[in-house]
Scaffold this motif. Sequence first.
Motif, PDB file in Angstrom:
ATOM      1  N   SER A 197       0.881  -1.170   0.000  1.00  0.00           N
ATOM      2  CA  SER A 197       0.000   0.000   0.000  1.00  0.00           C
ATOM      3  C   SER A 197       0.917   1.218   0.000  1.00  0.00           C
ATOM      4  N   PRO A 198       1.105   1.852  -1.167  1.00  0.00           N
ATOM      5  CA  PRO A 198       2.081   2.932  -1.251  1.00  0.00           C
ATOM      6  C   PRO A 198       1.495   4.300  -0.902  1.00  0.00           C
ATOM      7  N   GLY A 199       2.334   5.188  -0.373  1.00  0.00           N
ATOM      8  CA  GLY A 199       1.936   6.586  -0.207  1.00  0.00           C
ATOM      9  C   GLY A 199       1.927   7.233  -1.572  1.00  0.00           C
ATOM     10  N   ALA A 200       0.846   7.933  -1.894  1.00  0.00           N
ATOM     11  CA  ALA A 200       0.688   8.511  -3.227  1.00  0.00           C
ATOM     12  C   ALA A 200       0.527  10.020  -3.123  1.00  0.00           C
ATOM     13  N   GLN A 201       0.398  10.680  -4.268  1.00  0.00           N
ATOM     14  CA  GLN A 201       0.125  12.121  -4.233  1.00  0.00           C
ATOM     15  C   GLN A 201      -1.216  12.386  -3.585  1.00  0.00           C
ATOM     16  N   THR A 202      -2.094  11.380  -3.615  1.00  0.00           N
ATOM     17  CA  THR A 202      -3.403  11.492  -2.985  1.00  0.00           C
ATOM     18  C   THR A 202      -3.351  11.077  -1.516  1.00  0.00           C
ATOM     19  N   GLY A 203      -2.142  10.884  -0.964  1.00  0.00           N
ATOM     20  CA  GLY A 203      -2.030  10.347   0.392  1.00  0.00           C
ATOM     21  C   GLY A 203      -2.181   8.850   0.285  1.00  0.00           C
ATOM     22  N   ILE A 204      -3.297   8.324   0.828  1.00  0.00           N
ATOM     23  CA  ILE A 204      -3.547   6.896   0.688  1.00  0.00           C
ATOM     24  C   ILE A 204      -3.788   6.615  -0.804  1.00  0.00           C
ATOM     25  N   PHE A 205      -3.298   5.492  -1.290  1.00  0.00           N
ATOM     26  CA  PHE A 205      -3.313   5.187  -2.720  1.00  0.00           C
ATOM     27  C   PHE A 205      -4.716   5.134  -3.327  1.00  0.00           C
ATOM     28  N   TYR A 417      16.166  -6.945 -16.606  1.00  0.00           N
ATOM     29  CA  TYR A 417      16.558  -5.621 -16.115  1.00  0.00           C
ATOM     30  C   TYR A 417      18.080  -5.514 -16.042  1.00  0.00           C
ATOM     31  N   TRP A 418      18.628  -4.427 -16.569  1.00  0.00           N
ATOM     32  CA  TRP A 418      20.083  -4.270 -16.626  1.00  0.00           C
ATOM     33  C   TRP A 418      20.710  -4.214 -15.229  1.00  0.00           C
ATOM     34  N   GLY A 419      19.914  -3.802 -14.244  1.00  0.00           N
ATOM     35  CA  GLY A 419      20.440  -3.717 -12.880  1.00  0.00           C
ATOM     36  C   GLY A 419      20.303  -5.043 -12.139  1.00  0.00           C
ATOM     37  N   GLY A 420      19.841  -6.090 -12.827  1.00  0.00           N
ATOM     38  CA  GLY A 420      19.646  -7.393 -12.187  1.00  0.00           C
ATOM     39  C   GLY A 420      18.173  -7.597 -11.878  1.00  0.00           C
ATOM     40  N   ALA A 421      17.644  -8.786 -12.188  1.00  0.00           N
ATOM     41  CA  ALA A 421      16.225  -9.048 -11.948  1.00  0.00           C
ATOM     42  C   ALA A 421      15.942  -9.056 -10.455  1.00  0.00           C
ATOM     43  N   SER A 422      14.806  -8.489 -10.095  1.00  0.00           N
ATOM     44  CA  SER A 422      14.427  -8.393  -8.692  1.00  0.00           C
ATOM     45  C   SER A 422      14.065  -9.763  -8.118  1.00  0.00           C
ATOM     46  N   GLN A 423      14.295  -9.936  -6.813  1.00  0.00           N
ATOM     47  CA  GLN A 423      13.816 -11.155  -6.139  1.00  0.00           C
ATOM     48  C   GLN A 423      12.312 -11.118  -5.965  1.00  0.00           C
ATOM     49  N   VAL A 424      11.769  -9.906  -6.008  1.00  0.00           N
ATOM     50  CA  VAL A 424      10.316  -9.760  -5.922  1.00  0.00           C
ATOM     51  C   VAL A 424       9.766 -10.029  -7.314  1.00  0.00           C
ATOM     52  N   GLU A 425       9.039 -11.135  -7.465  1.00  0.00           N
ATOM     53  CA  GLU A 425       8.557 -11.488  -8.805  1.00  0.00           C
ATOM     54  C   GLU A 425       7.314 -10.710  -9.188  1.00  0.00           C
ATOM     55  N   GLU A 426       6.456 -10.517  -8.219  1.00  0.00           N
ATOM     56  CA  GLU A 426       5.240  -9.745  -8.486  1.00  0.00           C
ATOM     57  C   GLU A 426       5.055  -8.695  -7.409  1.00  0.00           C
ATOM     58  N   LEU A 427       4.573  -7.563  -7.851  1.00  0.00           N
ATOM     59  CA  LEU A 427       4.326  -6.458  -6.934  1.00  0.00           C
ATOM     60  C   LEU A 427       2.855  -6.111  -7.073  1.00  0.00           C
ATOM     61  N   LEU A 428       2.097  -6.319  -6.014  1.00  0.00           N
ATOM     62  CA  LEU A 428       0.663  -6.065  -6.085  1.00  0.00           C
ATOM     63  C   LEU A 428       0.331  -4.826  -5.251  1.00  0.00           C
ATOM     64  N   VAL A 429      -0.098  -3.774  -5.949  1.00  0.00           N
ATOM     65  CA  VAL A 429      -0.485  -2.537  -5.262  1.00  0.00           C
ATOM     66  C   VAL A 429      -1.952  -2.674  -4.884  1.00  0.00           C
ATOM     67  N   VAL A 430      -2.235  -2.529  -3.598  1.00  0.00           N
ATOM     68  CA  VAL A 430      -3.601  -2.754  -3.116  1.00  0.00           C
ATOM     69  C   VAL A 430      -4.159  -1.464  -2.530  1.00  0.00           C
ATOM     70  N   ARG A 431      -5.412  -1.154  -2.908  1.00  0.00           N
ATOM     71  CA  ARG A 431      -6.048   0.056  -2.375  1.00  0.00           C
ATOM     72  C   ARG A 431      -6.900  -0.277  -1.148  1.00  0.00           C
ATOM     73  N   TYR A 432      -6.764   0.546  -0.115  1.00  0.00           N
ATOM     74  CA  TYR A 432      -7.604   0.426   1.074  1.00  0.00           C
ATOM     75  C   TYR A 432      -8.350   1.742   1.239  1.00  0.00           C
ATOM     76  N   ASP A 433      -9.518   1.671   1.854  1.00  0.00           N
ATOM     77  CA  ASP A 433     -10.285   2.905   2.030  1.00  0.00           C
ATOM     78  C   ASP A 433      -9.734   3.762   3.152  1.00  0.00           C
ATOM     79  N   THR A 434      -9.237   3.129   4.195  1.00  0.00           N
ATOM     80  CA  THR A 434      -8.809   3.920   5.351  1.00  0.00           C
ATOM     81  C   THR A 434      -7.453   3.444   5.871  1.00  0.00           C
ATOM     82  N   ALA A 435      -6.829   4.322   6.624  1.00  0.00           N
ATOM     83  CA  ALA A 435      -5.550   3.988   7.246  1.00  0.00           C
ATOM     84  C   ALA A 435      -5.723   2.846   8.254  1.00  0.00           C
ATOM     85  N   GLU A 436      -6.878   2.789   8.907  1.00  0.00           N
ATOM     86  CA  GLU A 436      -7.120   1.721   9.890  1.00  0.00           C
ATOM     87  C   GLU A 436      -7.066   0.357   9.196  1.00  0.00           C
ATOM     88  N   GLN A 437      -7.668   0.317   8.007  1.00  0.00           N
ATOM     89  CA  GLN A 437      -7.662  -0.952   7.266  1.00  0.00           C
ATOM     90  C   GLN A 437      -6.237  -1.336   6.853  1.00  0.00           C
TER      91      GLN A 437
END
Length: 617
Positions: A197-205, A417-437
């Motif tokens: 759950s990343p911090g975005a320009q909108t705050g919560i994603f 990737y020229w910098g070496g493939a990531s160990q993280v194979e998949e990155l799933l960005v998930v939206r939550y409605d609230t910070a509590e969640q």
Amino acid sequence: MLALLLVLVPTMLLAQTGPADCKKHAIDFIMVEGDVSLVSIEDGIRMDLKRLGITVTPRFLSKEDFNKAHETGDFHLSFSETWGAPYDPHSFASGWMTGDEGHYHAMANLEPPASREAIFDMIQDVLQESDHRERETKWKDIHNVLHQQAVMLPLWGKRVPTVMNNRLTGYQAGLQQFDYPLHRLQVLSGSTTVRISPGAQTGIFQSVGRLDPHTYRPNEFFANNWIYEGLVSYGEYGQILPALAQSYNVEPHTNGGQKYTFSLRKGVTFHGGIPWNCEAAKLNFDHVLVEPLLSADYHGWYGLPQQILEWSCEDSATFVVITKSVYYPFLQELSFIRPLRMLSPAAFVDKDPVTGNSCHAGWVDFTSLENDSSIICAGIKNISGTGPFMFRSRTSSTNADGDVVDDEVLFVRHDNYWGGASQVEELLVVRYDTAEQVKKALLDGLLDVVWGSGVLNAQDLIEIESNEETNNLSVFFSNDVQNVLLLLNSGKTPLNDITTRKTIIHAINKVRILETEMGGLERPVDNVFPLDAPYCDVELTPRWDYDIEKAMLINCPVQPELPNAKSKGQNSLTPGLSIGLGLLCVILVIFALILFRRSQKYKKQLTEMKNSEAESA
Ligand SMILES: *[C@@H]1O[C@H](CO)[C@@H](O)[C@H](O)[C@H]1NC(C)=O
Ligand SMILES: *[C@@H]1O[C@H](CO)[C@@H](O)[C@H](O)[C@H]1NC(C)=O
Ligand SMILES: *[C@@H]1O[C@H](CO)[C@@H](O)[C@H](O)[C@H]1NC(C)=O
């Protein structure tokens, strides 16, 4: 007679004591409505200033009206923040010169010989300075002159928080506000799919937007930064690091500008397999830097578009750019996340920047080719860059406000990737409605990472950090990436008077406010720019410290109790105590007077007695 004295003297003394004698000021403090964290800081500042007879009235404005107030200079106090790396200090400082923003107005009435125009000249001058040591000296002068004027009070540095499940390791701070280098993480156990759950320009994603590299919102920096790369990238302390260019060479050009020769990294491929080469670099420059897009409405907000004269390919691995004049931040600006990151040639609608430009189809005024200065914005055909993660899919929905939002966005690693493939194979960005969640999902182990500001509040971060032993989570903070400032508008009375500005600055107890309002997570700063920013690690004097006595001395000139007051930074005498002491003095004086008169009377009686004794003798 005595009764009159008893009433009059204390009244006179009272009039000369404490806030009653301070210069009274009424000023306003504009804020964007709904900004909960800043409201509590404003509260603290307002209470501090009240002690000096300065009444602060907060004005809560919509984002639009807030911007308008900044544009027209209609405010006394306002929060502001630097743009952060890689924009500090030069882009932020250049922004002051545009005339339609708060800093421009705040600098309206500087103390001679300094003036707003003189400072702007100094900024223009340093931007054209080719010698590194000279630039250091010139920036130092700018920081100092500005500091003396007390129009920007540095408050605190913003650090980017990261909360990470302990099944992951290898945290490294990003070097820009929205740089979340998840490709460097190692997966110690469990799935190689990381849920974030990343911090975005909108705050919560809310949404990653269009994911096109050449325009702006609703694109999100963090997602574009995973997908797209530029010729160079921004390193610690403003170092310029190689990226899609493996190295570069800068030399003077006969036109008075400079010639940049970029040796492009070999063996790099875009997502989908198209090779990276000079033709790709040139194609991207051709589209982004086409004439109608250079205006302030589009890419003219920063220096580079106006500085570039021409670009070409010397061979398929050598890209040459010539600038019009010396412009030292050129490479720093090439590290920006937009608009000059590289899109796969396969993703352009049209190779011709006029008939099918990569600019977003929604951009106005460019929809027909009526005249020579028109282009057609055609958008992009595919989301494809060279970065460590590739866009795979998304599920969207419509939120309560009717906006289309992304519920989940899936990115997969770029195997080549020229910098070496990531160990993280998949990155799933998930939206939550609230910070509590978000917090609950973290604690339940359903969410691996929260990276960025504006998601969890200070209290949540402190709580998670203090339970690290049991909750399997770790909390990290970057260095200060941006500084929050208080603007003191010298363009508006009574802040046109530097003594008023100094009073305000010395009356604000930053340490206490940050401690009580932000749980001590953020630290007070003394400089406008983060010390990490290039040319910004300078010592500035006098320090704009909290010093209530100094503030009183400036704003409440007649201060009988001050010379005897206690050590610095402590409370000075309270009004009640000084009234008490005053009264005591009066009583003592009166008592002495009475004694004196009595002794006079006694002397007289004594003389009379002696005289009468003599007469009778
Ligand atoms: C479009 O981009 C995706 C990655 O986001 C890639 O897998 C695909 O091959 C690209 N298509 C073309 C035609 O380049
Ligand atoms: C050409 O088109 C641009 C953008 O549509 C417009 O702003 C400009 O006024 C036009 N110029 C002429 C000479 O018609
Ligand atoms: C923490 O991790 C350990 C080891 O993986 C696991 O047994 C335990 O259940 C986890 N605790 C929580 C609160 O998730």
